[in-house]
Design a protein around this motif. Structure first.
Motif, PDB file in Angstrom:
ATOM      1  N   SER A  11      -5.214   8.799   3.975  1.00  0.00           N
ATOM      2  CA  SER A  11      -6.273   7.780   4.150  1.00  0.00           C
ATOM      3  C   SER A  11      -6.039   6.945   5.393  1.00  0.00           C
ATOM      4  N   LEU A  12      -4.791   6.633   5.692  1.00  0.00           N
ATOM      5  CA  LEU A  12      -4.512   5.855   6.899  1.00  0.00           C
ATOM      6  C   LEU A  12      -4.962   6.609   8.145  1.00  0.00           C
ATOM      7  N   ASP A  64      -7.315   8.883   8.282  1.00  0.00           N
ATOM      8  CA  ASP A  64      -8.780   8.886   8.303  1.00  0.00           C
ATOM      9  C   ASP A  64      -9.344   7.554   8.785  1.00  0.00           C
ATOM     10  N   GLU A  65      -8.724   6.479   8.328  1.00  0.00           N
ATOM     11  CA  GLU A  65      -9.196   5.153   8.756  1.00  0.00           C
ATOM     12  C   GLU A  65      -9.042   4.983  10.262  1.00  0.00           C
ATOM     13  N   ALA A  66      -7.902   5.436  10.786  1.00  0.00           N
ATOM     14  CA  ALA A  66      -7.667   5.324  12.232  1.00  0.00           C
ATOM     15  C   ALA A  66      -8.720   6.129  12.997  1.00  0.00           C
ATOM     16  N   ARG A  67      -8.972   7.303  12.505  1.00  0.00           N
ATOM     17  CA  ARG A  67      -9.947   8.184  13.150  1.00  0.00           C
ATOM     18  C   ARG A  67     -11.338   7.548  13.140  1.00  0.00           C
ATOM     19  N   ARG A  68     -11.718   7.032  11.990  1.00  0.00           N
ATOM     20  CA  ARG A  68     -13.048   6.409  11.889  1.00  0.00           C
ATOM     21  C   ARG A  68     -13.149   5.152  12.737  1.00  0.00           C
ATOM     22  N   ALA A  69     -11.993   4.517  12.973  1.00  0.00           N
ATOM     23  CA  ALA A  69     -12.001   3.330  13.837  1.00  0.00           C
ATOM     24  C   ALA A  69     -12.047   3.720  15.314  1.00  0.00           C
ATOM     25  N   ARG A 119       0.822  -1.201   0.000  1.00  0.00           N
ATOM     26  CA  ARG A 119       0.000   0.000   0.000  1.00  0.00           C
ATOM     27  C   ARG A 119       0.865   1.264   0.000  1.00  0.00           C
ATOM     28  N   ILE A 135      -3.239  -0.054  14.603  1.00  0.00           N
ATOM     29  CA  ILE A 135      -3.751   1.242  15.034  1.00  0.00           C
ATOM     30  C   ILE A 135      -3.986   1.199  16.541  1.00  0.00           C
TER      31      ILE A 135
END
Ligand SMILES: Nc1ncnc2c1ncn2[C@@H]1O[C@H](COP(=O)(O)OP(=O)(O)OP(=O)(O)O)[C@@H](O)[C@H]1O
Ligand SMILES: Nc1ncnc2c1ncn2[C@@H]1O[C@H](COP(=O)(O)OP(=O)(O)OP(=O)(O)O)[C@@H](O)[C@H]1O
Ligand SMILES: [Mg+2]
Ligand SMILES: [Mg+2]
Lengths: 234, 268
Positions: free
Chosen positions: A193-194, A196-201, A138, A170
């Motif tokens: 994006s990483l 954002d993904e962490a935040r959404r998780a 990635r 994360i």
């Protein structure tokens, strides 16, 4: 949403014993909280104390005053006063620090470096390897480099290995000190994006980003570090 | 912040330290070896001791490892069936404890190896000390340990005196770890080796300590070694501990004048 970090009245002063005991007051009266799902950006000029504040949060620097509460499982641990083994336990499971620099460990392959945080959390070897491969891919690290130790990699490649390692597992609280500095646009987008993904998780992130674009896209809230900067020492 | 959800004790972590060093002082006549040293070491933790030459690092380590008695103070080891005051034990019991539960890696492999016994014998002998009598099993375990420290089993019957310094050091480590100590002491384990050999040894030590979940105390003058291998660091000067804490904190934000001097001299 719950607070994952609470900073209460933190001050930091460096005493330089071998320079005539000079005192460098960098931060004073720092108080704020960060909730799950937030990405708080620290803003301020060079030398204002942004990195210092992140290092205090990680327990890498010692607070002169105040407390830094990090939610670990169902309780708060005061990083400023906890004993070393407790700080290490919080770091293993809850708190991580991402800089742009990879600390190269001799002889360990990029793949193993990236997989290590998963192994430390008890993920089985083959799953960890698989996820490490996905992460390296990635971040556009060529497959021919995966089995090599990063000591000989370019600065940018090392930086991306470091990001892969940092985002593979994360943690609830993530501290980011310019993780995108000097990355090209494509890789910068991957990092955004990483984040954002962490935040959404449900992670709480505190970050420093010099790059305007990254800052605007990653941040959910800003703090001007200048408001905490200690008055010049007399 | 109320005290309610704020528990500072680490209930989830191991309940008792594996080693407790309580006000340990060792004098050489009028001269201070080490003075009033105190700390606790927990299972799985690696403690580093740094400081200039003559600051008391080896003196302290020898007291901790049971080799020399402190002039005052106590060294408490958490044995399987309870805490023991290492230096209050009668000599034979202290020796037995050291053989069974403690391991010592010396700076000079000659001090830790039997140079006139084969490599395999150096490792196997320690198993026999522990009561293993089955030759085939001893040989299998010895081969396995030689592999783990990256010595080819083909060298099994060679004498360590024909090994390079790095190999001797790896053999010493195998000899120490084969008997399954819960606590390992190392005095400058990478001293006297060239940098590339050191790197290999460090990597090996790092993995072994992690995989076996043993606690260790490592004396080193090399701050990069301390950074790589240790969780906590103790800085000594003139026999005293001037600063101790989390390794990265002590190295990156040293509080004491002496530690600041030490860390400013090298890039770590
Ligand atoms: N370990 C240290 N010892 C002494 N002084 C330090 C230490 N770390 C930071 N400082 C000082 O603290 C001040 C703030 O530094 P810091 O690195 O936090 O700034 P920053 O806001 O991150 O700047 P930049 O945007 O340039 O990275 C500087 O004057 C710096 O010299
Ligand atoms: N057997 C001894 N008899 C007398 N004095 C001793 C003895 N062993 C050590 N000392 C003294 O005790 C002090 C501490 O020595 P020690 O060997 O513990 O230092 P160290 O920190 O390990 O140094 P190095 O880094 O050089 O190995 C020194 O002043 C030393 O001269
Ligand atoms: Mg900075
Ligand atoms: Mg010594």
């Amino acid at each position: 949403m719950t607070d994952l970090v609470r900073v209460n009245s933190v001050a930091k002063e460096f005493v330089l014993h071998n320079q005539g005991g000079a005192r460098l007051a960098v931060l004073d009266h720092v108080s704020f909280a960060v909730k799950a799902g937030e990405c708080l950006v620290l803003h301020g000029p060079s030398g204002a104390g942004k990195s210092t504040l992140l290092r205090l949060l990680y327990g890498n620097y010692k607070c002169t005053q105040g407390e830094i509460l990090v939610r670990h499982h169902d309780r708060f641990v005061d990083i400023a006063s906890a004993d070393p083994r407790e700080v290490l336990e919080v770091r293993r499971l809850t708190l991580s620090y991402v800089s742009q620099f990879l600390r190269v460990i001799p002889r360990v392959s990029a793949l193993d470096i990236v997989a290590a945080p998963l192994i430390a959390r008890g993920v089985d070897f083959s799953t960890a390897q698989k996820r490490a491969q996905d992460m390296l891919a990635r971040l556009n690290i060529p497959q021919r480099l995966w089995a090599l130790a990063p000591a000989t990699f370019s600065g940018g490649e090392q930086q991306r290995v470091n990001i892969a390692r940092s985002f593979i597992a994360i943690t609830p609280v993530m501290l980011l000190d310019e993780p995108t500095a000097s990355l090209d646009a494509q890789n910068r987008d991957v990092v955004i994006s990483l984040i954002d993904e962490a935040r959404r998780a449900g992670s709480a992130l505190v970050g420093i980003f010099h790059d305007e674009t990254v800052r605007e896209r990653a941040a959910t809230r800003w703090i001007d570090i200048h408001s905490f900067t200690a008055a010049e020492a007399a | 912040m109320s005290g309610m959800d704020m528990l500072r004790d680490a209930a989830a972590l191991a309940p008792s330290p594996v080693l407790e060093c309580d006000a340990v002082t060792r004098m050489y006549g009028e001269r201070i070896g080490c003075r009033n040293v105190g700390f606790r070491l927990w299972p799985g933790e690696v403690l580093g001791i740094v400081g200039e030459s003559g600051s008391g690092k080896s003196t302290l380590l020898r007291c901790l490892a049971g080799l020399d008695a402190p002039t005052s103070g106590r060294v408490i080891f958490q044995d399987e069936d309870g805490a023991v005051d290492v230096h209050a034990l009668p000599e034979p019991r202290r020796r037995a404890l050291m053989r069974r539960a403690l391991g010592i890696v010396h700076q000079n492999p000659r001090d830790g190896l039997r140079m006139d016994v084969s490599a395999g014998g150096n490792v196997g002998e320690r198993l026999m000390d522990r009561g293993e009598r089955h030759y085939g099993r001893i040989r299998d375990v010895a081969v396995d340990w030689l592999r783990r420290v990256e010595i080819s089993p083909e060298r099994m019957d060679d004498l360590p005196r024909h090994f390079s310094g790095g190999m001797q050091q790896r053999l010493q480590i195998a000899r120490v770890l084969v008997s399954g100590p819960r606590l390992v002491f190392m005095d400058e384990p990478t001293g006297g080796l060239d940098v590339s050999v050191q790197a290999k040894l460090l990597d090996l030590l790092r993995n072994l300590v992690r995989d076996l979940d043993i606690a260790a105390v490592i004396v080193t003058h090399d701050l990069a070694v301390a950074r790589l291998l240790t969780d906590r660091l103790m800085v000594m000067k003139d026999g005293h501990v001037v600063e101790q804490g989390l390794t990265d904190q002590v190295l990156d934000d040293p509080q004491h004048a002496y530690t600041q001097l030490l860390t400013s001299a090298v890039l770590v």
